[in-house]
Design a protein around this motif. Structure first.
Motif, PDB file in Angstrom:
ATOM      1  N   UNK A  18      22.271  90.737   9.464  1.00  0.00           N
ATOM      2  CA  UNK A  18      23.307  90.567  10.475  1.00  0.00           C
ATOM      3  C   UNK A  18      23.475  89.145  10.951  1.00  0.00           C
ATOM      4  N   UNK A  19      22.679  88.221  10.428  1.00  0.00           N
ATOM      5  CA  UNK A  19      22.769  86.818  10.841  1.00  0.00           C
ATOM      6  C   UNK A  19      23.972  86.110  10.220  1.00  0.00           C
ATOM      7  N   UNK A  20      24.295  86.457   9.001  1.00  0.00           N
ATOM      8  CA  UNK A  20      25.163  85.624   8.179  1.00  0.00           C
ATOM      9  C   UNK A  20      26.554  85.401   8.766  1.00  0.00           C
ATOM     10  N   UNK A  21      27.238  86.458   9.202  1.00  0.00           N
ATOM     11  CA  UNK A  21      28.624  86.301   9.646  1.00  0.00           C
ATOM     12  C   UNK A  21      28.709  85.474  10.922  1.00  0.00           C
ATOM     13  N   UNK A  22      27.971  85.812  11.988  1.00  0.00           N
ATOM     14  CA  UNK A  22      28.064  84.962  13.182  1.00  0.00           C
ATOM     15  C   UNK A  22      27.537  83.552  12.958  1.00  0.00           C
ATOM     16  N   UNK A  23      26.465  83.401  12.172  1.00  0.00           N
ATOM     17  CA  UNK A  23      25.954  82.056  11.908  1.00  0.00           C
ATOM     18  C   UNK A  23      26.993  81.219  11.185  1.00  0.00           C
ATOM     19  N   UNK A  24      27.723  81.836  10.274  1.00  0.00           N
ATOM     20  CA  UNK A  24      28.759  81.103   9.550  1.00  0.00           C
ATOM     21  C   UNK A  24      29.839  80.597  10.499  1.00  0.00           C
ATOM     22  N   UNK A  25      30.134  81.375  11.527  1.00  0.00           N
ATOM     23  CA  UNK A  25      31.101  80.911  12.530  1.00  0.00           C
ATOM     24  C   UNK A  25      30.553  79.682  13.246  1.00  0.00           C
ATOM     25  N   UNK A  26      29.280  79.748  13.653  1.00  0.00           N
ATOM     26  CA  UNK A  26      28.671  78.597  14.308  1.00  0.00           C
ATOM     27  C   UNK A  26      28.660  77.374  13.416  1.00  0.00           C
ATOM     28  N   UNK A  27      28.322  77.553  12.144  1.00  0.00           N
ATOM     29  CA  UNK A  27      28.306  76.435  11.194  1.00  0.00           C
ATOM     30  C   UNK A  27      29.709  75.852  11.040  1.00  0.00           C
ATOM     31  N   UNK A  28      30.705  76.717  10.910  1.00  0.00           N
ATOM     32  CA  UNK A  28      32.078  76.242  10.741  1.00  0.00           C
ATOM     33  C   UNK A  28      32.555  75.466  11.972  1.00  0.00           C
ATOM     34  N   UNK A  29      32.125  75.873  13.164  1.00  0.00           N
ATOM     35  CA  UNK A  29      32.486  75.138  14.377  1.00  0.00           C
ATOM     36  C   UNK A  29      31.825  73.770  14.398  1.00  0.00           C
ATOM     37  N   UNK A  30      30.616  73.679  13.830  1.00  0.00           N
ATOM     38  CA  UNK A  30      29.900  72.397  13.788  1.00  0.00           C
ATOM     39  C   UNK A  30      30.369  71.510  12.646  1.00  0.00           C
ATOM     40  N   UNK A  31      30.991  72.102  11.621  1.00  0.00           N
ATOM     41  CA  UNK A  31      31.422  71.336  10.440  1.00  0.00           C
ATOM     42  C   UNK A  31      32.874  71.681  10.115  1.00  0.00           C
ATOM     43  N   UNK A  32      33.801  71.364  11.017  1.00  0.00           N
ATOM     44  CA  UNK A  32      35.203  71.750  10.791  1.00  0.00           C
ATOM     45  C   UNK A  32      35.760  71.104   9.530  1.00  0.00           C
ATOM     46  N   UNK A  33      36.562  71.887   8.817  1.00  0.00           N
ATOM     47  CA  UNK A  33      37.199  71.399   7.602  1.00  0.00           C
ATOM     48  C   UNK A  33      36.410  71.627   6.337  1.00  0.00           C
ATOM     49  N   UNK A  34      35.138  72.033   6.464  1.00  0.00           N
ATOM     50  CA  UNK A  34      34.336  72.278   5.264  1.00  0.00           C
ATOM     51  C   UNK A  34      34.355  73.765   4.910  1.00  0.00           C
ATOM     52  N   UNK A  35      34.378  74.117   3.623  1.00  0.00           N
ATOM     53  CA  UNK A  35      34.333  75.545   3.236  1.00  0.00           C
ATOM     54  C   UNK A  35      32.962  76.134   3.576  1.00  0.00           C
ATOM     55  N   UNK A  36      32.964  77.212   4.351  1.00  0.00           N
ATOM     56  CA  UNK A  36      31.729  77.863   4.781  1.00  0.00           C
ATOM     57  C   UNK A  36      31.739  79.301   4.270  1.00  0.00           C
ATOM     58  N   UNK A  37      30.695  79.648   3.496  1.00  0.00           N
ATOM     59  CA  UNK A  37      30.603  80.956   2.855  1.00  0.00           C
ATOM     60  C   UNK A  37      29.489  81.783   3.495  1.00  0.00           C
ATOM     61  N   UNK A  38      29.800  82.990   3.916  1.00  0.00           N
ATOM     62  CA  UNK A  38      28.792  83.951   4.347  1.00  0.00           C
ATOM     63  C   UNK A  38      28.587  84.947   3.213  1.00  0.00           C
ATOM     64  N   UNK A  39      27.391  84.930   2.611  1.00  0.00           N
ATOM     65  CA  UNK A  39      27.077  85.847   1.516  1.00  0.00           C
ATOM     66  C   UNK A  39      26.307  87.027   2.085  1.00  0.00           C
ATOM     67  N   UNK A  40      26.871  88.227   1.988  1.00  0.00           N
ATOM     68  CA  UNK A  40      26.255  89.386   2.622  1.00  0.00           C
ATOM     69  C   UNK A  40      26.228  90.569   1.670  1.00  0.00           C
ATOM     70  N   UNK A  41      25.184  91.369   1.797  1.00  0.00           N
ATOM     71  CA  UNK A  41      25.139  92.649   1.114  1.00  0.00           C
ATOM     72  C   UNK A  41      25.764  93.720   1.977  1.00  0.00           C
ATOM     73  N   UNK A  42      25.944  94.902   1.405  1.00  0.00           N
ATOM     74  CA  UNK A  42      26.568  95.974   2.175  1.00  0.00           C
ATOM     75  C   UNK A  42      25.695  96.397   3.353  1.00  0.00           C
ATOM     76  N   UNK A  43      24.381  96.358   3.180  1.00  0.00           N
ATOM     77  CA  UNK A  43      23.499  96.722   4.287  1.00  0.00           C
ATOM     78  C   UNK A  43      23.618  95.759   5.448  1.00  0.00           C
ATOM     79  N   UNK A  44      23.648  94.473   5.153  1.00  0.00           N
ATOM     80  CA  UNK A  44      23.805  93.462   6.194  1.00  0.00           C
ATOM     81  C   UNK A  44      25.169  93.577   6.855  1.00  0.00           C
ATOM     82  N   UNK A  45      26.203  93.795   6.062  1.00  0.00           N
ATOM     83  CA  UNK A  45      27.543  93.915   6.637  1.00  0.00           C
ATOM     84  C   UNK A  45      27.604  95.055   7.641  1.00  0.00           C
ATOM     85  N   UNK A  46      27.091  96.211   7.256  1.00  0.00           N
ATOM     86  CA  UNK A  46      27.165  97.375   8.141  1.00  0.00           C
ATOM     87  C   UNK A  46      26.337  97.191   9.408  1.00  0.00           C
ATOM     88  N   UNK A  47      25.367  96.289   9.373  1.00  0.00           N
ATOM     89  CA  UNK A  47      24.529  96.079  10.534  1.00  0.00           C
ATOM     90  C   UNK A  47      25.234  95.285  11.626  1.00  0.00           C
TER      91      UNK A  47
END
Length: 622
Positions: free
Chosen positions: A444-473
């Motif tokens: 469950x870290x990946x999606x919100x962390x990616x938002x934080x990273x994107x806010x800190x690094x605007x303009x750069x492509x930021x990828x959240x790689x998640x499995x189905x278990x992590x997504x559902x969490x």
């Protein structure tokens, strides 16, 4: 200045800065929040009154996820800037605990501001209050004490002054940093007080770069000169210290190979001659072979966790010694190391100077260089896509990304089988491209962390790689990404269950019990048909653009489309199980997961035999 406690706290935080190497950074760049009766009229009103120019506000959907976003921002910012997180009392506050543990374990600064029950106790209990008969001063916020580096409860307005200063001291200390909690009783938040103007003056917190002790430096240099097969294990401390260039120069000068932990991967580019990839249970064959034969290990900026040391079975040379280059003496002394207590950049630079003219034997350099080349061929095999019309394997997904990204892209992951494949296979192109949270390995870290990273690094492509278990969490911060216009690129790999723990279960005699996402079968276990869960449709319902990729060919096109997208975009694919030849390489070192000592099932009995064999190789480094 007459302000409420909440107003004073927000005004104070808006004027705090860090400085390192002559560069100043605003420390609390924004505040995340979900409001309830415990903070809406206090911190909430203060944020409204102060205004977004003084303290930007970000609206979250899950309190744990807000902490993850703050951690992602702080890590991307080199721990020199972070976010605060405010919640109501009760479940809002206790939802912070997992995020706080993650921040503290990874040593990332984040400020937590949970509401608390009344300090004056006009009504007892209030809504959501935990009653503790033996202690009237306890609340659910006390659950945050063991996972915070500093905890305080502000029961009087004047107590905010020393508490806020102590919070900043810990947050900006590179040794002590982690989650800091200031519990704020809801009545105290709204109470007014005459504050000294000096409390709101701009304050700059210098981030130290301690130099090594001369005697420790001399001992370390002598040990390196005496070693025939030295190895550097580089951890997250290299990144936090911005010591990547110092490490590259040290490795180029001495030709000592560099293996990396999950937190350290990427501190050298994958094509640096001395980079031998990840180390430990999820490491490369090259790095783990070198670790088994090393007679000296320089542990630089690493906590030496069980994944790194293969549960104390990896370093097998009977004469192996360790140098602990670390800011924290606690870490510098691990494995009975010669301590070199210093900032990573300063320590590496001064050690390189002390070793002027020293270089490893050319035969050693050539040998590990050939092993590195052999491993790269194994990676190429795992990445290859000879059959374009089949669903991709997990390794092929990484291969398609590898062919697409450049040094501006950032990849975020934390849990499941992906961290192992990434650590073994990924070829980092920049110092901050590889962002895998493995100190807590929190689903469950990946999606919100990616938002934080994107806010800190605007303009750069930021990828959240998640499995189905992590997504559902924890998918709810997709809504935040949509709301804030953060062009997150999310890749969902659906393998219909907890595949990583399912594989581990099979290896330790658990037979995959309880790890598949299936209906119950005739045996009452989860062995029936796969569940009809449509993750892609769910992501679309939360506002993302969604691209479904059925085949390797589809996926290649989908990833390219997502990378160029200007809105949050999800690429969804169902992965297939690879064969033993083209799949990701198996674990190159052991990991201690205790197996049942007595069992009637054959799988458990066989697993115990293997466990006893591996555990016999464990040693104490004294």
């Amino acid at each position: 200045m007459k302000l409420t406690v909440a107003q004073a706290l927000i005004a104070f935080l808006a004027r705090q800065y860090t400085e390192r190497d002559g560069r100043r950074h605003r420390f609390v760049a924004a505040t995340w929040g979900i409001f309830g009766h415990g903070n809406v009229a206090g911190i909430g009103q203060a944020l409204l009154e102060t205004g977004p120019r003084a303290m930007p506000f970000l609206q979250g959907r899950n309190e744990q996820a807000m902490v993850h976003a703050a951690v992602g921002y702080a890590r991307q910012s080199g721990r020199l800037s972070t976010h605060a997180v405010t919640t109501s009392i009760g479940p809002g506050a206790t939802n912070l605990v997992t995020g706080a543990a993650l921040a503290t374990i990874n040593r990332i600064p984040v400020l937590l501001l949970p509401g608390d029950t009344f300090a004056t106790r006009p009504a007892d209990p209030v809504l959501q209050q935990l009653e503790v008969p033996y202690a009237g001063d306890l609340s659910v916020n006390d659950a945050l004490r063991p996972v915070s580096r500093h905890f305080d409860r502000i029961t009087r307005p004047e107590a905010l002054i020393p508490a806020a200063l102590q919070a900043m001291r810990v947050l900006t200390d590179p040794v002590q940093t982690g989650a800091v909690t200031l519990a704020l009783p809801q009545d105290v938040q709204a109470e007014a007080y005459d504050w000294p103007e000096e409390f709101f003056a701009e304050r700059v917190w210098g981030v130290r770069r301690p130099r090594p002790d001369r005697a420790e430096l001399t001992a370390a240099a002598l040990a390196v000169r005496s070693a025939a097969r030295p190895l550097i294990v580089a951890g997250g401390g290299i990144r936090h210290s911005e010591a990547q260039a110092a490490l590259a120069q040290f490795a180029a000068a001495t030709a000592i190979p560099v293996a990396t932990t999950q937190a350290g991967k990427g501190v050298l580019r994958h094509d640096h001659p001395a980079d031998v990839g990840g180390i430990g249970h999820t490491g490369t064959a090259t790095a783990d072979h070198l670790a088994r034969e090393a007679d000296l290990v320089i542990a630089a900026g690493t906590r030496l966790t069980d994944f790194t040391t293969a549960s104390a079975t990896l370093f097998r040379n009977p004469t192996v010694r360790f140098i602990g280059l670390n800011l924290d003496p606690y870490d510098a002394h691990k494995l009975a190391a010669l301590p070199l207590v210093a900032d990573a950049r300063e320590g590496l630079d001064e050690l390189r100077t002390a070793l002027a003219g020293h270089r490893v034997d050319p035969a050693y350099e050539a040998a590990y260089g050939q092993r590195k080349t052999d491993w790269e061929a194994r990676v190429d095999l795992a990445y290859a896509t000879p059959e374009e019309d089949l669903p991709p394997t997990q390794a092929q997904v990484l291969g398609l990304l590898d062919a697409l990204v450049d040094d501006t892209d950032i990849l975020i992951n934390a849990a499941g089988s992906l961290p192992g494949d990434l650590h073994k296979l990924w070829r980092p192109r920049s110092a901050d491209q590889y962002h895998v949270e493995y100190g807590y390995s929190c689903m469950g870290y990946e999606i919100p962390a990616a938002i934080g990273v994107a806010l800190a690094a605007p303009g750069r492509p930021v990828w959240a790689l998640v499995g189905d278990g992590t997504y559902l969490m924890n998918p709810t911060e997709i809504v935040t990404a949509v709301q804030e216009g953060v062009p997150l690129k999310m890749v969902v790999l659906d393998n219909q269950g907890y595949a990583s723990i399912g594989g581990l279960s099979g290896a330790v005699g658990g037979e995959g019990f309880g790890t598949a996402y299936r209906f119950r079968g005739p045996d009452a276990a989860y062995t029936g048909e796969p569940l009809p869960v449509d993750i892609a449709a769910n992501a679309a319902s939360l506002g993302m653009a969604v691209i479904r990729a059925r085949t390797v060919r589809d996926l290649r096109e989908a990833l390219a489309e997502a990378r160029s997208a200007s809105r949050p975009t999800c690429v969804y694919t169902q992965t297939r199980t690879p064969d033993t030849v083209s799949g990701p390489p198996p674990a190159q070192a052991w990991w201690d997961v205790p197996v049942a000592e007595t069992a009637t099932r054959k799988a458990a009995a066989a697993a115990r035999e293997e466990y006893d064999r591996q555990a016999a190789q464990r040693r104490r480094h004294l």
